[in-house]
Design a protein around this motif. Sequence first.
Motif, short mmCIF file in Angstrom:
data_model
loop_
_atom_site.label_atom_id
_atom_site.label_comp_id
_atom_site.label_asym_id
_atom_site.label_seq_id
_atom_site.Cartn_x
_atom_site.Cartn_y
_atom_site.Cartn_z
N LYS A 70 0.87 -1.18 0.00
CA LYS A 70 0.00 0.00 0.00
C LYS A 70 0.90 1.23 0.00
O LYS A 70 1.90 1.28 0.75
CB LYS A 70 -0.89 0.00 1.24
N ALA A 71 0.57 2.20 -0.81
CA ALA A 71 1.42 3.40 -0.89
C ALA A 71 0.60 4.62 -1.26
O ALA A 71 -0.37 4.53 -2.01
CB ALA A 71 2.52 3.19 -1.93
N THR A 72 0.98 5.77 -0.70
CA THR A 72 0.38 7.05 -1.08
C THR A 72 1.49 8.03 -1.36
O THR A 72 2.45 8.12 -0.59
CB THR A 72 -0.45 7.64 0.09
N SER A 73 1.34 8.78 -2.45
CA SER A 73 2.37 9.80 -2.75
C SER A 73 1.88 11.18 -2.31
O SER A 73 0.68 11.45 -2.28
CB SER A 73 2.66 9.82 -4.25
N PHE A 74 2.83 12.04 -1.96
CA PHE A 74 2.52 13.42 -1.57
C PHE A 74 3.50 14.37 -2.24
O PHE A 74 4.72 14.16 -2.19
CB PHE A 74 2.66 13.62 -0.06
N LEU A 75 2.97 15.44 -2.84
CA LEU A 75 3.81 16.54 -3.29
C LEU A 75 4.19 17.40 -2.07
O LEU A 75 3.56 17.26 -1.01
CB LEU A 75 3.06 17.40 -4.31
N GLY A 76 5.16 18.28 -2.25
CA GLY A 76 5.60 19.12 -1.14
C GLY A 76 4.46 19.86 -0.46
O GLY A 76 4.32 19.84 0.76
N HIS A 77 3.59 20.49 -1.27
CA HIS A 77 2.53 21.30 -0.66
C HIS A 77 1.49 20.45 0.07
O HIS A 77 0.81 20.92 0.97
CB HIS A 77 1.87 22.21 -1.71
#
Length: 425
Positions: free
Chosen positions: A91-98
């Motif tokens: 399971k994985a979630t990506s996040f941008l800096g903001h």
Amino acid sequence: MALIVQKYGGTSVGDTERMKNVARRCLAAQRAGNDVVVVVSAMSGETNRLLKLVAQITDRPDEREQDVVVATGEQVSIGLVAMAIQAQGGKATSFLGHQVRIVTDSTFSKARIKSIDAQPIRAALSKGHIVVVAGFQGVDDEGSVTTLGRGGSDTTAVAVAAALQADACEIYTDVDGVYTTDPNMVPAARKLDRITYEEMLELASVGAKVLQIRSVEFAMKYKVPLWVKSSFTSDPGTLVCEEDKSMEDVLVRGVAYDRNEAKITVCGVPDVPGIAAKIFGPLDEKHIVVDLIVQNPSRDGRTDLTFTVGKSDFVKAQEVVRQVARDIQATGIETDDNVAKVSIVGVGMRNHSGVAARMFTALSAEGINIQIISTSEIKVSCLVHSKYTELAVRALHTAFGLDQPLPPEGAATVSESAALKGEKV
Ligand code: ADP
Ligand code: ASP
Ligand code: MG
């Protein structure tokens, strides 16, 4: 359960096969019982490609818009790595800096992180996700995208580790640790098991690009245990850590070089109080970082003042200095970007003499002329013609006994006892 932040650089995510390798490594760390946050860079060459696109539009880019462009490389990487983890059953979630509020100041292209919101990361971790965070980028108070300077993903990783109070921050790259010098330039370079925060800070500041300088500052300030490891081997890597007594035995821990500086000389400067402030004040206002500075003894009330700036600021700095030179009635300016800075670093220098003298001897034995010298408590740097960079680094590596296998920590070295007879730096 431990919390580990892993960072993978451009080469480590250079193609989709390598991204699958990163996914396997993250999942293995999670299976070993850890919460895992992974920070990734743009695919290798991508940031340079984006900067070239900018250069094709203009040679004086608006820095805010340039950051909008160059920050995109990391967005591609986080999405692909998150999907590679999912494709392997994780399971994985990506996040941008903001999205994780990596708030920075507004110094576009070299912004500094002010704060990070750990909450969205913690929420995803608590659901068993591997969290994939975009390196290199943040957002300022106005909501504009910012970037942290070349190599900035290292800083993202350490700052995220500090914000989460992670148990370790592991920087995975294309070499298996921190070496006595760049192993891609000097085959005789040796891998270090440990290096002090201070030494790593100095090495990073004088050009060893294996870690961005700000990442080491963060690690030192927040006492983050920082590892440099290879994403292609299982070598334990190098630990960047607090100094202990045994680490003082080695006189010079490493040699570094930097070809990214350029030299400006303001000629015929009136030698009166306040002139240096008149030259360096306007450079500071433009956020131009000045490195080495030397002022010649004055003759007939006039002097020459020479300093170096980063090559990326060279054009901007010349414009500023040309104007100032006119204002203060200097006779002119000279510029040279065929220069390189070679440096030696080691905490052992604090207690031992003769180090600088040995450096100058080694360079002169190779016929290398020194243009500027600068020292700190644990570092000596010399500016030389750039054509001598490799020769200078190799000569210094040999002169300080770094070609030989490193002695076990705690054992006094031959080079140390020889240096004790030398003169004080
Ligand atoms: P990444 O893309 O993973 O961030 P970088 O290219 O930024 O990797 O940094 C790794 C490179 O740093 C190595 O390939 C090596 O050429 C260079 N380097 C310079 N000095 C050193 C050193 N003292 N030890 C290890 N690597 C070094
Ligand atoms: N992609 C950015 C760069 O190439 C940041 C990084 O790799 O750390 O500088
Ligand atoms: Mg890097």
